[in-house]
Design a protein around this motif. Structure first.
Motif, PDB file in Angstrom:
ATOM      1  N   LEU A  14       0.826  -1.209   0.000  1.00  0.00           N
ATOM      2  CA  LEU A  14       0.000   0.000   0.000  1.00  0.00           C
ATOM      3  C   LEU A  14       0.860   1.259   0.000  1.00  0.00           C
ATOM      4  CD1 LEU A  14      -2.922  -0.974   2.413  1.00  0.00           C
ATOM      5  CD2 LEU A  14      -3.016  -0.640  -0.055  1.00  0.00           C
ATOM      6  N   HIS A  21       1.444   7.132  -6.612  1.00  0.00           N
ATOM      7  CA  HIS A  21       0.421   8.151  -6.850  1.00  0.00           C
ATOM      8  C   HIS A  21       0.914   9.546  -6.489  1.00  0.00           C
ATOM      9  CE1 HIS A  21      -2.707   5.488  -8.080  1.00  0.00           C
ATOM     10  NE2 HIS A  21      -2.627   4.763  -6.973  1.00  0.00           N
ATOM     11  N   LEU A 110      -6.008   6.257  -9.925  1.00  0.00           N
ATOM     12  CA  LEU A 110      -6.695   5.913  -8.673  1.00  0.00           C
ATOM     13  C   LEU A 110      -7.936   5.069  -8.946  1.00  0.00           C
ATOM     14  CD1 LEU A 110      -6.425   9.261  -6.698  1.00  0.00           C
ATOM     15  CD2 LEU A 110      -5.369   7.084  -6.096  1.00  0.00           C
ATOM     16  N   GLN A 111      -8.661   5.370  -9.995  1.00  0.00           N
ATOM     17  CA  GLN A 111      -9.847   4.584 -10.338  1.00  0.00           C
ATOM     18  C   GLN A 111      -9.464   3.158 -10.721  1.00  0.00           C
ATOM     19  OE1 GLN A 111     -12.968   5.410  -9.920  1.00  0.00           O
ATOM     20  NE2 GLN A 111     -13.729   3.495 -10.761  1.00  0.00           N
ATOM     21  N   ARG A 112      -8.387   2.994 -11.496  1.00  0.00           N
ATOM     22  CA  ARG A 112      -7.925   1.642 -11.863  1.00  0.00           C
ATOM     23  C   ARG A 112      -7.510   0.857 -10.629  1.00  0.00           C
ATOM     24  NH1 ARG A 112      -5.561   4.112 -16.460  1.00  0.00           N
ATOM     25  NH2 ARG A 112      -3.602   4.358 -15.349  1.00  0.00           N
ATOM     26  N   ASP A 113      -6.793   1.508  -9.712  1.00  0.00           N
ATOM     27  CA  ASP A 113      -6.374   0.831  -8.486  1.00  0.00           C
ATOM     28  C   ASP A 113      -7.583   0.442  -7.640  1.00  0.00           C
ATOM     29  OD1 ASP A 113      -3.746   1.049  -9.224  1.00  0.00           O
ATOM     30  OD2 ASP A 113      -3.349   2.797  -7.950  1.00  0.00           O
ATOM     31  N   ARG A 114      -8.541   1.302  -7.580  1.00  0.00           N
ATOM     32  CA  ARG A 114      -9.746   1.010  -6.798  1.00  0.00           C
ATOM     33  C   ARG A 114     -10.473  -0.203  -7.370  1.00  0.00           C
ATOM     34  NH1 ARG A 114     -15.157   4.471  -6.558  1.00  0.00           N
ATOM     35  NH2 ARG A 114     -16.153   3.389  -4.858  1.00  0.00           N
ATOM     36  N   GLU A 115     -10.579  -0.250  -8.702  1.00  0.00           N
ATOM     37  CA  GLU A 115     -11.250  -1.378  -9.344  1.00  0.00           C
ATOM     38  C   GLU A 115     -10.490  -2.683  -9.134  1.00  0.00           C
ATOM     39  OE1 GLU A 115     -11.600  -0.139 -13.390  1.00  0.00           O
ATOM     40  OE2 GLU A 115     -13.247   1.246 -12.964  1.00  0.00           O
ATOM     41  N   GLN A 116      -9.168  -2.617  -9.089  1.00  0.00           N
ATOM     42  CA  GLN A 116      -8.363  -3.825  -8.879  1.00  0.00           C
ATOM     43  C   GLN A 116      -8.405  -4.292  -7.431  1.00  0.00           C
ATOM     44  OE1 GLN A 116      -4.456  -2.882 -10.284  1.00  0.00           O
ATOM     45  NE2 GLN A 116      -5.015  -3.098 -12.450  1.00  0.00           N
ATOM     46  N   LEU A 117      -8.477  -3.365  -6.480  1.00  0.00           N
ATOM     47  CA  LEU A 117      -8.441  -3.743  -5.069  1.00  0.00           C
ATOM     48  C   LEU A 117      -9.798  -4.187  -4.541  1.00  0.00           C
ATOM     49  CD1 LEU A 117      -6.100  -0.977  -3.639  1.00  0.00           C
ATOM     50  CD2 LEU A 117      -5.558  -3.392  -4.012  1.00  0.00           C
ATOM     51  N   LEU A 118     -10.859  -3.612  -5.065  1.00  0.00           N
ATOM     52  CA  LEU A 118     -12.193  -3.976  -4.595  1.00  0.00           C
ATOM     53  C   LEU A 118     -12.735  -5.153  -5.420  1.00  0.00           C
ATOM     54  CD1 LEU A 118     -13.811  -0.481  -4.011  1.00  0.00           C
ATOM     55  CD2 LEU A 118     -12.829  -2.017  -2.308  1.00  0.00           C
TER      56      LEU A 118
END
Length: 119
Positions: A14, A21, A110-118
């Motif tokens: 993390l 970022h 940030l949106q790509r990371d959010r989609e990968q983590l959730l």
């Protein structure tokens, strides 16, 4: 011992993600600042030279037509400058409305990371 990621490894991952970022955001901030300063400098120089040219051409027209059509020339110049002001103002407003959002690359990342983590 479980084979899953340890809290230490998860924290390090993390932190690495956050560091990427922050580096991207800093790079975009620097690019935005440089672009804004360059545009401001060049815009100011263009404005100064354009104003000097307009003053010179206006004076030339008034001198040439002073005896015969001074009021018509002065009125025509005022109309020309007014139309130019309205045209440039409209163009400026259109370009400001259609400008790309700042920090779009950071937001996409940030949106790509959010989609990968959730899940």
């Amino acid at each position: 011992m479980s084979n899953g990621p340890s809290p230490r490894r998860l924290g390090a991952a993390l932190l690495g993600l956050l560091q990427g970022h922050v580096a991207l955001l800093a790079h975009e901030l620097e690019d935005q600042r440089n672009q804004a300063l360059r545009a401001l400098l060049l815009g100011g120089l263009c404005l100064a030279f354009a104003l000097l040219l307009l003053i010179g051409l206006s004076a030339l027209l008034l001198i040439v037509y002073w005896d015969s059509h001074r009021l018509a020339v002065a009125t025509g110049l005022c109309l020309f400058y007014g139309i130019g002001l309205l045209g440039c103002g409209g163009w400026l407003l259109t370009s400001l409305r259609n400008a790309e959002a700042p920090f779009s690359a950071s937001l996409e990342e940030l949106q790509r990371d959010r989609e990968q983590l959730l899940p």
